[in-house]
Design a protein around this motif. Structure first.
Motif, mmCIF file in Angstrom:
data_model
loop_
_atom_site.group_PDB
_atom_site.id
_atom_site.type_symbol
_atom_site.label_atom_id
_atom_site.label_comp_id
_atom_site.label_asym_id
_atom_site.label_seq_id
_atom_site.Cartn_x
_atom_site.Cartn_y
_atom_site.Cartn_z
ATOM 1 N N GLU A 1 0.832 -1.208 0.000
ATOM 2 C CA GLU A 1 0.000 0.000 0.000
ATOM 3 C C GLU A 1 0.866 1.258 0.000
ATOM 4 O O GLU A 1 0.580 2.213 -0.730
ATOM 5 N N LYS A 2 1.889 1.275 0.822
ATOM 6 C CA LYS A 2 2.762 2.446 0.934
ATOM 7 C C LYS A 2 3.384 2.813 -0.408
ATOM 8 O O LYS A 2 3.495 3.993 -0.755
ATOM 9 N N HIS A 3 3.775 1.802 -1.176
ATOM 10 C CA HIS A 3 4.471 2.052 -2.441
ATOM 11 C C HIS A 3 3.595 1.783 -3.662
ATOM 12 O O HIS A 3 4.092 1.786 -4.787
ATOM 13 N N GLN A 4 2.298 1.569 -3.431
ATOM 14 C CA GLN A 4 1.328 1.353 -4.509
ATOM 15 C C GLN A 4 1.806 0.291 -5.494
ATOM 16 O O GLN A 4 1.819 0.511 -6.712
ATOM 17 N N LEU A 5 2.173 -0.856 -4.964
ATOM 18 C CA LEU A 5 2.659 -1.952 -5.812
ATOM 19 C C LEU A 5 1.471 -2.640 -6.471
ATOM 20 O O LEU A 5 0.569 -3.112 -5.774
ATOM 21 N N PRO A 6 1.445 -2.692 -7.810
ATOM 22 C CA PRO A 6 0.287 -3.228 -8.527
ATOM 23 C C PRO A 6 0.355 -4.732 -8.788
ATOM 24 O O PRO A 6 -0.322 -5.239 -9.670
ATOM 25 N N PHE A 7 1.180 -5.439 -8.038
ATOM 26 C CA PHE A 7 1.294 -6.883 -8.199
ATOM 27 C C PHE A 7 1.214 -7.538 -6.825
ATOM 28 O O PHE A 7 1.327 -6.881 -5.792
ATOM 29 N N THR A 8 1.027 -8.828 -6.826
ATOM 30 C CA THR A 8 0.809 -9.587 -5.602
ATOM 31 C C THR A 8 2.123 -9.846 -4.869
ATOM 32 O O THR A 8 3.113 -10.247 -5.481
ATOM 33 N N LEU A 9 2.102 -9.638 -3.545
ATOM 34 C CA LEU A 9 3.226 -9.995 -2.682
ATOM 35 C C LEU A 9 2.818 -11.225 -1.880
ATOM 36 O O LEU A 9 1.734 -11.262 -1.298
ATOM 37 N N LEU A 10 3.697 -12.220 -1.853
ATOM 38 C CA LEU A 10 3.420 -13.472 -1.157
ATOM 39 C C LEU A 10 4.352 -13.641 0.033
ATOM 40 O O LEU A 10 5.544 -13.332 -0.050
ATOM 41 N N SER A 11 3.794 -14.143 1.119
ATOM 42 C CA SER A 11 4.526 -14.308 2.371
ATOM 43 C C SER A 11 5.046 -15.736 2.500
ATOM 44 O O SER A 11 4.264 -16.678 2.647
ATOM 45 N N ASP A 12 6.359 -15.889 2.469
ATOM 46 C CA ASP A 12 7.030 -17.190 2.557
ATOM 47 C C ASP A 12 7.768 -17.263 3.895
ATOM 48 O O ASP A 12 8.989 -17.390 3.947
ATOM 49 N N THR A 13 7.025 -17.148 4.999
ATOM 50 C CA THR A 13 7.648 -17.054 6.326
ATOM 51 C C THR A 13 8.483 -18.274 6.691
ATOM 52 O O THR A 13 9.461 -18.149 7.421
ATOM 53 N N LYS A 14 8.120 -19.437 6.183
ATOM 54 C CA LYS A 14 8.903 -20.652 6.473
ATOM 55 C C LYS A 14 10.052 -20.835 5.479
ATOM 56 O O LYS A 14 10.831 -21.773 5.599
ATOM 57 N N LYS A 15 10.101 -19.959 4.470
ATOM 58 C CA LYS A 15 11.153 -19.961 3.441
ATOM 59 C C LYS A 15 11.152 -21.242 2.599
ATOM 60 O O LYS A 15 12.128 -21.564 1.945
ATOM 61 N N SER A 16 10.048 -21.954 2.612
ATOM 62 C CA SER A 16 9.966 -23.210 1.865
ATOM 63 C C SER A 16 10.001 -22.997 0.355
ATOM 64 O O SER A 16 10.614 -23.783 -0.370
ATOM 65 N N THR A 17 9.357 -21.930 -0.114
ATOM 66 C CA THR A 17 9.366 -21.656 -1.556
ATOM 67 C C THR A 17 10.738 -21.165 -1.986
ATOM 68 O O THR A 17 11.265 -21.606 -3.012
ATOM 69 N N ALA A 18 11.344 -20.286 -1.201
ATOM 70 C CA ALA A 18 12.705 -19.830 -1.513
ATOM 71 C C ALA A 18 13.664 -21.018 -1.549
ATOM 72 O O ALA A 18 14.520 -21.101 -2.440
ATOM 73 N N LYS A 19 13.519 -21.950 -0.630
ATOM 74 C CA LYS A 19 14.365 -23.155 -0.632
ATOM 75 C C LYS A 19 14.124 -23.984 -1.885
ATOM 76 O O LYS A 19 15.057 -24.452 -2.523
ATOM 77 N N ALA A 20 12.843 -24.179 -2.242
ATOM 78 C CA ALA A 20 12.498 -25.001 -3.401
ATOM 79 C C ALA A 20 13.078 -24.431 -4.690
ATOM 80 O O ALA A 20 13.414 -25.179 -5.614
ATOM 81 N N TYR A 21 13.200 -23.106 -4.744
ATOM 82 C CA TYR A 21 13.739 -22.442 -5.935
ATOM 83 C C TYR A 21 15.223 -22.136 -5.782
ATOM 84 O O TYR A 21 15.805 -21.450 -6.608
ATOM 85 N N ASP A 22 15.820 -22.647 -4.712
ATOM 86 C CA ASP A 22 17.238 -22.441 -4.414
ATOM 87 C C ASP A 22 17.573 -20.949 -4.417
ATOM 88 O O ASP A 22 18.570 -20.515 -4.974
ATOM 89 N N ALA A 23 16.707 -20.163 -3.764
ATOM 90 C CA ALA A 23 16.847 -18.706 -3.737
ATOM 91 C C ALA A 23 17.212 -18.178 -2.351
ATOM 92 O O ALA A 23 17.051 -16.994 -2.081
ATOM 93 N N LEU A 24 17.700 -19.064 -1.478
ATOM 94 C CA LEU A 24 18.134 -18.605 -0.159
ATOM 95 C C LEU A 24 19.628 -18.327 -0.184
ATOM 96 O O LEU A 24 20.398 -19.113 -0.725
ATOM 97 N N GLY A 25 20.018 -17.215 0.421
ATOM 98 C CA GLY A 25 21.427 -16.873 0.521
ATOM 99 C C GLY A 25 22.081 -17.583 1.694
ATOM 100 O O GLY A 25 21.424 -18.274 2.475
ATOM 101 N N PHE A 26 23.371 -17.372 1.856
ATOM 102 C CA PHE A 26 24.116 -18.069 2.899
ATOM 103 C C PHE A 26 23.722 -17.634 4.307
ATOM 104 O O PHE A 26 23.970 -18.345 5.266
#
Length: 148
Positions: free
Chosen positions: A81-106
């Protein structure tokens, strides 16, 4: 990062309103997943506002944009809302999706990365910035998308 020319891992995550969103909802559409470390941080804000400012470039290419970080639903709602982003933001609190896509940093945080998925659910582009304080210029991303 996840290898190109592989099947995109399935996921279901809550959006900034708490509604569950699954990758399977987008079969038949191109999807750009934007992984980023955190809401309302200087570089992430600049990065996502750059996507916001170029959203018509994605729309005219038939691409659905989804931002993903480990921040909470509430954080995403305020940030979007603050930055008027016109696309969907998804919450990956368990980082499972980031892990599945190998997108977690060290350090266990999401890398600044993107994954382009075609209409059949195949990864056609994947990219991660080595330095978390920068991000790839939009013109480079659009050129890669057009070439894919």
């Amino acid at each position: 990062m996840i290898a190109e020319n592989t099947k995109a891992p399935a996921f279901t995550l809550p959006d900034s309103d708490g509604k569950m969103v699954s990758l399977s909802e987008f079969i038949g559409k191109k999807v750009l997943l934007i992984f980023y470390p955190g809401d309302d941080t200087p570089v992430c804000t600049a990065q996502l506002c750059d996507y916001r400012n170029n959203v018509t470039e994605f729309t005219k290419r038939g691409i659905v944009v989804l931002g993903i970080s480990s921040d909470s639903v509430e954080s995403h709602k305020k940030f979007g809302e603050k930055h008027q982003l016109p696309f969907t933001l998804l919450s990956d609190t368990k980082k499972s999706t980031a892990k599945a896509y190998d997108a977690l940093g060290f350090l266990g945080m999401s890398q600044r990365a993107y994954v382009m998925i075609d209409e059949l659910g195949e990864v056609v582009l994947s990219y991660s910035d080595l330095l978390p304080i920068t991000y790839q210029p939009m013109r480079d991303l659009l050129a890669k998308i057009d070439a894919a």
